[in-house]
Design an enzyme around this catalytic site. Structure first.
Site, mmCIF file in Angstrom:
data_model
loop_
_atom_site.group_PDB
_atom_site.id
_atom_site.type_symbol
_atom_site.label_atom_id
_atom_site.label_comp_id
_atom_site.label_asym_id
_atom_site.label_seq_id
_atom_site.Cartn_x
_atom_site.Cartn_y
_atom_site.Cartn_z
ATOM 1 N N ARG A 79 0.839 -1.208 0.000
ATOM 2 C CA ARG A 79 0.000 0.000 0.000
ATOM 3 C C ARG A 79 0.872 1.256 0.000
ATOM 4 N NH1 ARG A 79 -4.537 0.185 4.483
ATOM 5 N NH2 ARG A 79 -2.789 0.820 5.787
ATOM 6 N N LYS A 182 -2.740 6.440 1.237
ATOM 7 C CA LYS A 182 -2.552 6.947 2.597
ATOM 8 C C LYS A 182 -1.598 8.141 2.579
ATOM 9 C CE LYS A 182 -2.463 4.753 7.149
ATOM 10 N NZ LYS A 182 -3.698 5.320 7.657
ATOM 11 N N GLU A 218 -16.487 5.804 4.281
ATOM 12 C CA GLU A 218 -15.809 5.188 5.432
ATOM 13 C C GLU A 218 -15.754 6.187 6.580
ATOM 14 O OE1 GLU A 218 -11.633 4.264 4.999
ATOM 15 O OE2 GLU A 218 -11.304 5.919 3.622
HETATM 16 N N1 PLP Z 1 -9.427 4.062 6.439
HETATM 17 C C1 PLP Z 1 -8.626 5.085 6.771
HETATM 18 C C2 PLP Z 1 -8.971 6.435 6.287
HETATM 19 C C3 PLP Z 1 -7.494 4.853 7.557
HETATM 20 O O1 PLP Z 1 -6.704 5.870 7.909
HETATM 21 C C4 PLP Z 1 -7.228 3.551 8.013
HETATM 22 C C5 PLP Z 1 -6.054 3.267 8.824
HETATM 23 O O2 PLP Z 1 -5.022 2.984 8.330
HETATM 24 C C6 PLP Z 1 -8.095 2.517 7.634
HETATM 25 C C7 PLP Z 1 -9.191 2.813 6.853
HETATM 26 C C8 PLP Z 1 -7.858 1.106 8.075
HETATM 27 O O3 PLP Z 1 -6.813 0.505 7.351
HETATM 28 P P1 PLP Z 1 -5.972 -0.658 7.983
HETATM 29 O O4 PLP Z 1 -6.904 -1.731 8.364
HETATM 30 O O5 PLP Z 1 -5.052 -1.074 6.885
HETATM 31 O O6 PLP Z 1 -5.257 -0.094 9.137
HETATM 32 C C1 COI Z 2 -4.126 3.094 11.446
HETATM 33 O O1 COI Z 2 -5.142 2.494 11.792
HETATM 34 O O2 COI Z 2 -3.024 2.553 11.392
HETATM 35 C C2 COI Z 2 -4.163 4.467 11.060
HETATM 36 O O3 COI Z 2 -3.270 4.860 10.356
HETATM 37 C C3 COI Z 2 -5.179 5.358 11.572
HETATM 38 C C4 COI Z 2 -4.499 6.562 12.087
HETATM 39 C C5 COI Z 2 -4.688 7.742 11.257
HETATM 40 C C6 COI Z 2 -4.532 6.740 13.536
#
Ligand code: PLP
Ligand code: COI
Length: 336
Positions: A79, A182, A218
């Site tokens: 990612r 991200k 989301e």
């Molecule tokens: N959506 C957003 C906007 C996020 O910042 C995050 C965190 O990283 C997620 C979803 C969840 O992603 P992950 O499960 O890879 O941490």
């Molecule tokens: C995560 O869940 O790892 C995120 O990056 C969310 C964060 C912005 C606190």
């Protein structure tokens, strides 16, 4: 070092060291550990002016057998490559990313919360343009930093439900924008709405699609997941949401349990029909959402206390795999 492992929240604290790599003319150096949590950055760095900056978030866990394991780091490596490509950052090769994660966890091993405390070591890779440009164009040099923080729950307590608010006056990301990667710049625009939501008693914001405000996108820092009354796992398909590693994991676990999984547009009106709703992500793990407010409309979902049964089962499964209490048939955990 005097840490109360049982009562960790999601707050910054200094640890032993962080790892820092520099990239000049497309070539990454070997990286070095630094004790001091500061960087000496050029005032013209593209990260500071134009937001040429990306980050990731993943976790390491102390396991039942005494090992420390990192959860699905390859997913974050990939990612971060996608994010870097979107904003013209020199990508971090996957092998370098994985090696960096392992090195920094080893160097801070005493900060991994002990098995049984419910805590984990949050790993934050950060990648940004570090050399000066004043015309808007990509930097010539990049920094890749990985630091770690011991953490507990992002929201108040273990599977305690939270209330979410939809703020129709704010969007998170445009349909053809950068919501699917991200980038740092996706988060500062959320500060004002989330401050305002917090003041109104909502720890979390649910964003709708920016074009029509008709479909669920989301939450501010996590994906939206739901269980229908007939037990189907539903999560929005949208080009402007972050592909969550946690959501991908939960979908795989659901399918393995014989639960039907649907990734499709989810109309806001459909929320009232769901039996369970939650936010999912690395930081929030699974956080049940039992109330969603939008203007004069209040939607109540699932049990008043705790988590609904299907999401609870999936939560136990993912936590069990992360801390080595359950088998890991897909090799998701990576021992340090
Ligand atoms: N959506 C957003 C906007 C996020 O910042 C995050 C965190 O990283 C997620 C979803 C969840 O992603 P992950 O499960 O890879 O941490
Ligand atoms: C995560 O869940 O790892 C995120 O990056 C969310 C964060 C912005 C606190």
């Amino acid at each position: 070092m005097d840490i109360d492992w049982e009562s960790l929240g999601f707050t910054y604290m200094d640890t032993s060291s962080h790892l820092r790599y520099n990239c000049c003319n497309g070539a990454w150096d070997d990286g070095e550990l630094h004790d001091e949590p500061y960087v000496n950055l050029h005032i013209g760095a593209t990260a500071l002016h134009y937001g040429q900056s990306a980050f990731e978030g993943l976790k390491a866990f102390s396991c039942q057998d005494g090992t420390v394991r990192i959860f699905r780091p390859q997913e974050n490596a990939r990612r971060m490559k996608d994010t870097a490509s979107r904003i013209m950052i020199e990508p971090v090769p996957e092998a370098m990313f994985l090696d960096a994660i392992e090195r920094v966890v080893r160097a801070n091993i005493e900060y991994v919360p002990p098995y049984g405390t419910g805590g984990s070591l949050y790993i934050r890779p950060l990648l940004f343009g570090s050399s000066p440009r004043i015309g808007v164009c990509p930097a010539a040099e990049y920094s890749f930093i990985v630091f770690v923080i011991p953490v507990g729950d992002y929201y108040k307590g273990d599977l305690a439900p939270v209330s979410a608010i939809v703020m129709d006056e704010f969007d998170r990301s445009a349909p053809l924008g950068v919501g699917h990667v991200k980038v740092a710049g996706n988060y500062s625009p959320g500060l004002r709405p989330s401050m305002s939501a917090n003041e109104q008693g909502f720890p979390i914001i649910l964003y709708l699609d920016a074009a029509e405000h008709k479909y669920v996108d989301e939450f501010g820092t996590s994906n939206f997941i739901a269980i229908t009354r007939d037990g189907t796992y539903v999560t929005p398909a949208s080009q402007s949401i972050l592909p969550s590693v946690t959501n991908k994991t939960l979908m795989a676990l659901a399918e393995a349990e014989g639960i039907a999984v649907e990734r499709r547009p989810v109309a806001f009106e459909e929320i009232a029909e769901f039996a369970e709703v939650a936010a999912c992500g690395t930081a929030v793990v699974i956080t049940p959402v039992n109330r969603i407010v939008r203007g004069d409309t209040t939607i109540e979902i699932g049990p008043r206390e705790g988590c609904g049964p299907v999401l609870k089962r999936l939560y136990n499964k993912v936590r069990g795999i992360q801390v080595g209490e359950l088998p890991d048939p897909d090799g998701w955990t990576h021992a340090v």
